[in-house]
Write an enzyme that holds these catalytic residues in place. Sequence first.
Site, PDB file in Angstrom:
ATOM      1  N   GLU A   3      -8.447 -23.906   1.531  1.00  0.00           N
ATOM      2  CA  GLU A   3      -7.745 -24.334   2.700  1.00  0.00           C
ATOM      3  C   GLU A   3      -8.361 -26.322   3.345  1.00  0.00           C
ATOM      4  OE1 GLU A   3      -4.655 -23.055   4.695  1.00  0.00           O
ATOM      5  OE2 GLU A   3      -4.059 -22.353   2.639  1.00  0.00           O
ATOM      6  N   HIS A  61       0.493 -26.073   4.175  1.00  0.00           N
ATOM      7  CA  HIS A  61       0.341 -24.664   5.021  1.00  0.00           C
ATOM      8  C   HIS A  61       1.292 -24.187   6.212  1.00  0.00           C
ATOM      9  CE1 HIS A  61      -2.686 -21.099   6.161  1.00  0.00           C
ATOM     10  NE2 HIS A  61      -1.493 -20.670   7.159  1.00  0.00           N
ATOM     11  N   ARG A 102       1.052  -0.990   0.350  1.00  0.00           N
ATOM     12  CA  ARG A 102      -0.243   0.036  -0.062  1.00  0.00           C
ATOM     13  C   ARG A 102       0.556   1.273  -0.183  1.00  0.00           C
ATOM     14  NH1 ARG A 102      -3.665  -2.102   4.844  1.00  0.00           N
ATOM     15  NH2 ARG A 102      -1.598  -2.577   5.065  1.00  0.00           N
ATOM     16  N   ARG A 148      -1.589 -15.746   2.021  1.00  0.00           N
ATOM     17  CA  ARG A 148      -3.089 -16.316   1.614  1.00  0.00           C
ATOM     18  C   ARG A 148      -3.561 -16.422   0.763  1.00  0.00           C
ATOM     19  NH1 ARG A 148      -2.497 -16.741   6.479  1.00  0.00           N
ATOM     20  NH2 ARG A 148      -3.194 -16.872   8.386  1.00  0.00           N
TER      21      ARG A 148
HETATM   22  C1  8YV Z   1      -0.253 -20.734  11.051  1.00  0.00           C
HETATM   23  C2  8YV Z   1      -0.271 -18.197   9.572  1.00  0.00           C
HETATM   24  O1  8YV Z   1      -0.393 -21.708  10.609  1.00  0.00           O
HETATM   25  O2  8YV Z   1       0.220 -16.582  11.456  1.00  0.00           O
HETATM   26  C3  8YV Z   1      -0.459 -17.122  10.209  1.00  0.00           C
HETATM   27  O3  8YV Z   1      -1.009 -16.280   9.884  1.00  0.00           O
HETATM   28  O4  8YV Z   1      -1.163 -18.592   8.458  1.00  0.00           O
HETATM   29  C4  8YV Z   1       0.273 -19.291  10.040  1.00  0.00           C
HETATM   30  O5  8YV Z   1       1.163 -19.610  10.886  1.00  0.00           O
HETATM   31  C5  8YV Z   1      -2.219 -20.389  10.979  1.00  0.00           C
HETATM   32  O6  8YV Z   1      -2.153 -19.092  11.655  1.00  0.00           O
HETATM   33  C6  8YV Z   1      -2.995 -21.170  11.238  1.00  0.00           C
HETATM   34  O7  8YV Z   1      -4.408 -20.866  11.325  1.00  0.00           O
END
Ligand code: 8YV
Length: 325
Positions: free
Chosen positions: A260, A278, A174, A231
């Site tokens: 997922e 993930h 941004r 993401r």
């Molecule tokens: C975890 C993640 O796997 O911190 C995050 O945003 O994507 C990862 O560290 C996730 O939070 C699990 O839900």
Amino acid sequence: MSQPVIFLPNPALPLVEDALDREFQVLRGATASTDEIQKAADLVRGVSVFQARIDEAFLDRFPNLEIVANFGVGYDAVDAKACAARNIMVTNTPDVLTEEVADTAIGLMISAVRQFGAAERWVQSGNWERNGSFPLSPGTLRGRTLGVYGLGRIGKAIAARAEAFGMEVCYHGRNRQSDVAYAYHDTLVGLAQACDTLMIATPGTPENRNAVSTEVLEALGANGVVVNIGRGSVVDEPALIAALDKGTILGAGLDVFADEPRVPTALLNRDNVVVLPHIGSASIHTRNGMGQLVVDNLVRWFAAGEAVTPVPETRHVKPGTRRAV
Ligand code: 8YV
């Protein structure tokens, strides 16, 4: 005084479960019936979440909820704006996972560029012995330019590592950042044109849904590799699959997906794609650090009326100010 009640919708790490049991009364979604949860709903003052959606409907069920402690730095599953409107604190787990996720990102990038996934399958399937050497990889890290989409704490840690590998670094986000010398591009297409390795390290937001589109992939070009450690929602998956099929880009390394744990079959078992389940932060060391921060946030909130790591949307929230909407 009795301990505050914390709702735990899904099982958590042993460290978190044990610490919550020591400090609070815990209502567990895994063992309590829907009826029991409903009956206890008025008593719930905190929730500790790991991969659970916290939306308006959830908040309606718990009229005295004060704090949502999210396990993870990304809190796209938590409607933080709705929490802010009700004066509910939201916390996440930044910093403790930065280096781990950056390590994973670099491993994934090299795996994707040099096709380590396919190379491993070559050994595992007996092809090496039967058919000889694995084909030379079309890609190399040599001479590559890394375009970081989302130069936050994790993006910066990835960029620092990439520099050590001799890569040029540029970025899009941004805002231009005053503390880095990397070239800034004010559009994602501009970044894709300037680099050949697109590293997605941005949080998932409604605004950047499907931001990595056909146009961006075309701008990245035939030597292009997409690495996603942020993401899945940020990538237009059908567009990515089409780009891989047509040779619009060279390959992809993906740790995160749009839906997922379902991964489109078109992304599986192909030489030019490496998929991970993930696991960016998923070492015992780092997940325990994240879990401890979840506990610390809850403990500090109920003991001292402040959070350790509040998210920006709810930084202003104070205890005892819960609003009905
Ligand atoms: C975890 C993640 O796997 O911190 C995050 O945003 O994507 C990862 O560290 C996730 O939070 C699990 O839900």
